[in-house]
Write a protein that holds these residues in place. Sequence first.
Motif, PDB file in Angstrom:
ATOM      1  N   PHE A  17       0.869  -1.314   0.006  1.00  0.00           N
ATOM      2  CA  PHE A  17      -0.003  -0.193  -0.044  1.00  0.00           C
ATOM      3  C   PHE A  17       0.895   1.142  -0.035  1.00  0.00           C
ATOM      4  N   THR A  18       1.901   1.220   0.865  1.00  0.00           N
ATOM      5  CA  THR A  18       2.755   2.243   0.826  1.00  0.00           C
ATOM      6  C   THR A  18       3.630   2.534  -0.463  1.00  0.00           C
ATOM      7  N   LEU A  19       4.062   1.322  -0.755  1.00  0.00           N
ATOM      8  CA  LEU A  19       4.773   1.498  -2.253  1.00  0.00           C
ATOM      9  C   LEU A  19       3.948   1.964  -3.225  1.00  0.00           C
ATOM     10  N   PHE A  20       2.802   1.676  -3.352  1.00  0.00           N
ATOM     11  CA  PHE A  20       1.713   1.956  -4.462  1.00  0.00           C
ATOM     12  C   PHE A  20       1.655   3.521  -4.398  1.00  0.00           C
ATOM     13  N   ILE A  21       1.414   4.157  -3.183  1.00  0.00           N
ATOM     14  CA  ILE A  21       1.285   5.726  -2.883  1.00  0.00           C
ATOM     15  C   ILE A  21       2.530   6.223  -3.296  1.00  0.00           C
ATOM     16  N   PHE A  22       3.487   5.655  -2.990  1.00  0.00           N
ATOM     17  CA  PHE A  22       4.740   6.538  -3.600  1.00  0.00           C
ATOM     18  C   PHE A  22       5.266   6.467  -4.978  1.00  0.00           C
ATOM     19  N   LEU A  36       8.879 -11.968  -4.752  1.00  0.00           N
ATOM     20  CA  LEU A  36       9.459 -12.317  -3.469  1.00  0.00           C
ATOM     21  C   LEU A  36       8.797 -12.272  -2.135  1.00  0.00           C
ATOM     22  N   PHE A  37       8.272 -11.289  -2.037  1.00  0.00           N
ATOM     23  CA  PHE A  37       7.452 -10.926  -0.554  1.00  0.00           C
ATOM     24  C   PHE A  37       5.941 -10.730  -0.700  1.00  0.00           C
ATOM     25  N   ILE A  38       5.278 -10.834  -1.920  1.00  0.00           N
ATOM     26  CA  ILE A  38       3.680 -10.897  -1.735  1.00  0.00           C
ATOM     27  C   ILE A  38       3.216 -12.097  -2.086  1.00  0.00           C
ATOM     28  N   PRO A  88      -6.163  -2.646  -8.969  1.00  0.00           N
ATOM     29  CA  PRO A  88      -7.177  -4.143  -8.740  1.00  0.00           C
ATOM     30  C   PRO A  88      -6.168  -5.258  -8.143  1.00  0.00           C
ATOM     31  N   ALA A  89      -5.071  -5.317  -8.652  1.00  0.00           N
ATOM     32  CA  ALA A  89      -4.303  -6.515  -8.233  1.00  0.00           C
ATOM     33  C   ALA A  89      -3.992  -6.213  -6.601  1.00  0.00           C
ATOM     34  N   MET A  90      -3.830  -5.084  -6.339  1.00  0.00           N
ATOM     35  CA  MET A  90      -3.400  -4.842  -4.809  1.00  0.00           C
ATOM     36  C   MET A  90      -4.639  -5.084  -4.189  1.00  0.00           C
ATOM     37  N   GLY A 150      -5.673 -10.286   3.811  1.00  0.00           N
ATOM     38  CA  GLY A 150      -5.940  -9.688   4.974  1.00  0.00           C
ATOM     39  C   GLY A 150      -4.886  -8.632   5.391  1.00  0.00           C
ATOM     40  N   THR A 151      -4.011  -8.580   4.360  1.00  0.00           N
ATOM     41  CA  THR A 151      -2.817  -7.587   4.645  1.00  0.00           C
ATOM     42  C   THR A 151      -2.001  -7.479   3.443  1.00  0.00           C
ATOM     43  N   LEU A 152      -0.889  -6.409   3.437  1.00  0.00           N
ATOM     44  CA  LEU A 152      -0.185  -6.075   2.312  1.00  0.00           C
ATOM     45  C   LEU A 152       1.171  -5.826   2.791  1.00  0.00           C
ATOM     46  N   THR A 153       1.358  -6.238   4.064  1.00  0.00           N
ATOM     47  CA  THR A 153       2.795  -6.248   4.545  1.00  0.00           C
ATOM     48  C   THR A 153       3.780  -7.000   4.015  1.00  0.00           C
TER      49      THR A 153
END
Length: 490
Positions: free
Chosen positions: A132-137, A262-264, A178-180, A188-191
Amino acid sequence: MNYPLMMIAALILPLIATVLISLLGRWPNIRESVSAVTAALLFAVIWWLFQAPAEAVTLVAAAPIESLKIAFSVSRLGILFALIASGLWLVTTIYAAGYMRAHYEKNQTRFFALFALAIASVMAIAFSDNLFTLFIFYEVLTVSTYPLVTHAGTSAARRGGKRYLLILMGSSIGFFLPAMIITWLSAGTLTFEHGGILQGKVDTSWLWVLMLLFMFGVSKAGLMPFHRWLPSAMVAPTPVSALLHAVAVVKAGVFTLLKVVLFIVGPDFLAQSELSQYLLIVPMLTILLASLVAMTRNNLKERLAYSTVSQLSYIVLGAFMLNQSGLIGGTMHLAMHAFAKITLFFAAGAILVATHKTKVSELNGLGRQMPFTFVFFAIGAMSIIGLPFFGGMWSKWYLVNGAVEFTGQPVMQWSLSITLMISTLLNIWYLLTIPMHAFFKPATDNSTFKEAPVSCLIAMAVPAAMCIYFFFDPHLIYDLASEIVTGDGQ
């Protein structure tokens, strides 16, 4: 030193520089010194974070929804990206000081201020704790670099900027968002977590569809057919092309896809989808088609732009091989390509400043009058090709190993190897022939030229030297890539 404080410093130093540069327009020397000093301080902070023992520190800036926080943390992949961007910001500031004055560019204060703002966006992307943070920036980076693309203010610059904004924001809103959302509703999380957050939460038969949304939504990665923004952005001044479109913007794209894999999603979970191997077709086609287009381009910056489109897909290819060698090769190419490509763009800008020539066909014989520029160009070209004694050889080495180790369909394994082989040959043709013709072919006219300003030559020499250094000592980049892939650091 305080670990959270250093994280905050990494995020706000470029913002402080933005304000100071905006106030110092009447004093160009001080303005550019502030940019250079801030870049050096930022690199020092990132280097300290790299050297210091890792701490599980998360800085939460806001929490509009409990499971959707704007938060930052330090990861090894973020450190790699931040080291590249901050180090090359310093080099580009030195280069821009000579280029912008020699080329009599207007609105130089605005240029340097927006440059710092773009680097602030890159730091936020690098240290994002969640998608979420990555998408914003990611979006902030698009908006903050738009004025740099349109800096010249000409009709061509406005057209290029319009395409830049339309493709990047259109694809991110149409596919990435949409993917996010699907990911958040499923997990339930995007961390970011090593190994991914979707294991057992998404049907593997549909996983390839989600990955296609990410691949095309992150159009900063330059995958065809959403690549046209990158050649269009070449209307920007060369320092913009060099750092933002050879390092920061495009690397934000492939950095995001590496984070997703790697992380999602997680490489092991993605490998369970039988159709996931066919995702490799997209970067393979991009590598070959972009190389073929580059061969036809007579404008030097446009040829380099299509080369970038092709080279970015090496990183995507490595990520989607889903084996250790491929992932290490793709991660290493994130750095190796940055140093090589910024050298090539710097050389293109030096040629423009010194000769006002922009076409490849006009460069014959010019190497005898501008030997330093064309030697540096040759070094960057040979690193991108992956020849021995240049750092790009090692990222290509691991990518080839990843192709050999690929466990999917035999036809895909052969296709990977053949793609890498053919694209390397094409790289030789459309890149290495430029300095060869510059040194060994007769000049196209009888004009006399000299090298670009010394600051441009110094700035070219630094990344060119790093291309050679990383062949003999690639351990910094290899060790970071290994830690990222094996799970010792995100």
